[in-house]
Motif scaffolding. Structure first.
Motif, PDB file in Angstrom:
ATOM      1  N   LEU A  91     -25.689 -20.972 -49.950  1.00 30.62           N
ATOM      2  CA  LEU A  91     -26.328 -22.243 -50.269  1.00 30.62           C
ATOM      3  C   LEU A  91     -26.897 -22.791 -48.973  1.00 30.62           C
ATOM      4  O   LEU A  91     -26.166 -23.101 -48.037  1.00 30.62           O
ATOM      5  N   VAL A  92     -28.212 -22.874 -48.923  1.00 26.30           N
ATOM      6  CA  VAL A  92     -28.913 -23.322 -47.723  1.00 26.30           C
ATOM      7  C   VAL A  92     -29.364 -24.762 -47.929  1.00 26.30           C
ATOM      8  O   VAL A  92     -30.025 -25.070 -48.916  1.00 26.30           O
ATOM      9  N   GLU A  93     -28.978 -25.621 -47.000  1.00 27.01           N
ATOM     10  CA  GLU A  93     -29.526 -26.977 -46.996  1.00 27.01           C
ATOM     11  C   GLU A  93     -30.786 -26.921 -46.145  1.00 27.01           C
ATOM     12  O   GLU A  93     -30.727 -26.654 -44.943  1.00 27.01           O
ATOM     13  N   PHE A  94     -31.912 -27.128 -46.783  1.00 25.03           N
ATOM     14  CA  PHE A  94     -33.216 -26.997 -46.136  1.00 25.03           C
ATOM     15  C   PHE A  94     -33.754 -28.383 -45.818  1.00 25.03           C
ATOM     16  O   PHE A  94     -33.868 -29.229 -46.694  1.00 25.03           O
ATOM     17  N   GLU A  95     -34.052 -28.598 -44.546  1.00 25.47           N
ATOM     18  CA  GLU A  95     -34.548 -29.908 -44.118  1.00 25.47           C
ATOM     19  C   GLU A  95     -35.472 -29.733 -42.921  1.00 25.47           C
ATOM     20  O   GLU A  95     -35.187 -28.953 -42.011  1.00 25.47           O
ATOM     21  N   ASP A  96     -36.573 -30.447 -42.932  1.00 29.85           N
ATOM     22  CA  ASP A  96     -37.546 -30.414 -41.828  1.00 29.85           C
ATOM     23  C   ASP A  96     -38.017 -29.002 -41.506  1.00 29.85           C
ATOM     24  O   ASP A  96     -38.175 -28.624 -40.341  1.00 29.85           O
ATOM     25  N   GLY A  97     -38.222 -28.195 -42.543  1.00 30.36           N
ATOM     26  CA  GLY A  97     -38.782 -26.864 -42.361  1.00 30.36           C
ATOM     27  C   GLY A  97     -37.835 -25.805 -41.859  1.00 30.36           C
ATOM     28  O   GLY A  97     -38.269 -24.731 -41.453  1.00 30.36           O
ATOM     29  N   LYS A  98     -36.524 -26.086 -41.884  1.00 28.39           N
ATOM     30  CA  LYS A  98     -35.568 -25.077 -41.422  1.00 28.39           C
ATOM     31  C   LYS A  98     -34.222 -25.241 -42.119  1.00 28.39           C
ATOM     32  O   LYS A  98     -33.966 -26.238 -42.788  1.00 28.39           O
ATOM     33  N   ALA A  99     -33.377 -24.235 -41.936  1.00 33.33           N
ATOM     34  CA  ALA A  99     -32.037 -24.275 -42.507  1.00 33.33           C
ATOM     35  C   ALA A  99     -31.164 -25.201 -41.681  1.00 33.33           C
ATOM     36  O   ALA A  99     -30.942 -24.955 -40.498  1.00 33.33           O
ATOM     37  N   LYS A 100     -30.693 -26.262 -42.304  1.00 34.22           N
ATOM     38  CA  LYS A 100     -29.803 -27.192 -41.615  1.00 34.22           C
ATOM     39  C   LYS A 100     -28.373 -26.657 -41.629  1.00 34.22           C
ATOM     40  O   LYS A 100     -27.703 -26.652 -40.605  1.00 34.22           O
ATOM     41  N   THR A 101     -27.920 -26.213 -42.802  1.00 34.21           N
ATOM     42  CA  THR A 101     -26.598 -25.602 -42.936  1.00 34.21           C
ATOM     43  C   THR A 101     -26.672 -24.452 -43.914  1.00 34.21           C
ATOM     44  O   THR A 101     -27.543 -24.416 -44.781  1.00 34.21           O
ATOM     45  N   VAL A 102     -25.746 -23.509 -43.787  1.00 35.48           N
ATOM     46  CA  VAL A 102     -25.595 -22.417 -44.749  1.00 35.48           C
ATOM     47  C   VAL A 102     -24.113 -22.325 -45.088  1.00 35.48           C
ATOM     48  O   VAL A 102     -23.273 -22.208 -44.198  1.00 35.48           O
ATOM     49  N   GLN A 103     -23.810 -22.410 -46.386  1.00 38.15           N
ATOM     50  CA  GLN A 103     -22.432 -22.286 -46.865  1.00 38.15           C
ATOM     51  C   GLN A 103     -22.357 -21.070 -47.782  1.00 38.15           C
ATOM     52  O   GLN A 103     -23.348 -20.676 -48.371  1.00 38.15           O
ATOM     53  N   PHE A 104     -21.157 -20.504 -47.918  1.00 39.56           N
ATOM     54  CA  PHE A 104     -20.972 -19.328 -48.769  1.00 39.56           C
ATOM     55  C   PHE A 104     -19.825 -19.558 -49.737  1.00 39.56           C
ATOM     56  O   PHE A 104     -18.817 -20.174 -49.386  1.00 39.56           O
ATOM     57  N   SER A 105     -19.986 -19.045 -50.955  1.00 34.99           N
ATOM     58  CA  SER A 105     -18.935 -19.119 -51.962  1.00 34.99           C
ATOM     59  C   SER A 105     -19.193 -18.064 -53.025  1.00 34.99           C
ATOM     60  O   SER A 105     -20.340 -17.808 -53.388  1.00 34.99           O
ATOM     61  N   GLU A 106     -18.112 -17.473 -53.539  1.00 36.72           N
ATOM     62  CA  GLU A 106     -18.255 -16.510 -54.621  1.00 36.72           C
ATOM     63  C   GLU A 106     -18.591 -17.209 -55.934  1.00 36.72           C
ATOM     64  O   GLU A 106     -19.142 -16.604 -56.840  1.00 36.72           O
TER      65      GLU A 106
END
Length: 101
Positions: free
Chosen positions: A28-43
């Motif tokens: 799950l990518v939080e996309f802000e200002d043209g880039k990945a702000k955070t990336v989280q992972f979960s099954e």
């Protein structure tokens, strides 16, 4: 905004996009200002604790995307991108394809 991507591992931006059948986890990518702000992972894609996912990016146009559309997500397909980083970059430059009927 949030982008959901099926991937083969939880290796950060280097995780590789994969088919729904072969996926090991969701990115799950939080996309802000043209880039990945955070990336989280979960099954479990419902375990992220957010109300709304804007986009799902799938490996190919033959994936089963109807459930995602039913949840209000815009469904996109990668072209030649392999990693989460490449998918996010392609998203920023509108280089992903829409899945249509």
């Amino acid at each position: 905004m949030f982008i959901l991507i099926p991937v083969d591992s939880d290796n950060g931006l280097d995780s590789k996009i994969t088919t729904l059948i072969d996926m090991k986890t969701w990115a799950l990518v939080e996309f802000e200002d043209g880039k990945a702000k955070t990336v989280q992972f979960s099954e479990d894609r419902t375990a992220f604790g957010i109300e709304w996912v804007d986009f799902v990016v799938l490996d190919n146009k033959f994936e089963n995307y109807m459930d995602f559309m039913g949840e209000g997500m815009m469904c996109l397909v990668k072209r030649e991108e392999e990693t989460v980083e490449e998918v996010v970059s392609a998203f920023a430059f509108k280089e992903l394809d829409e899945i249509g009927f």
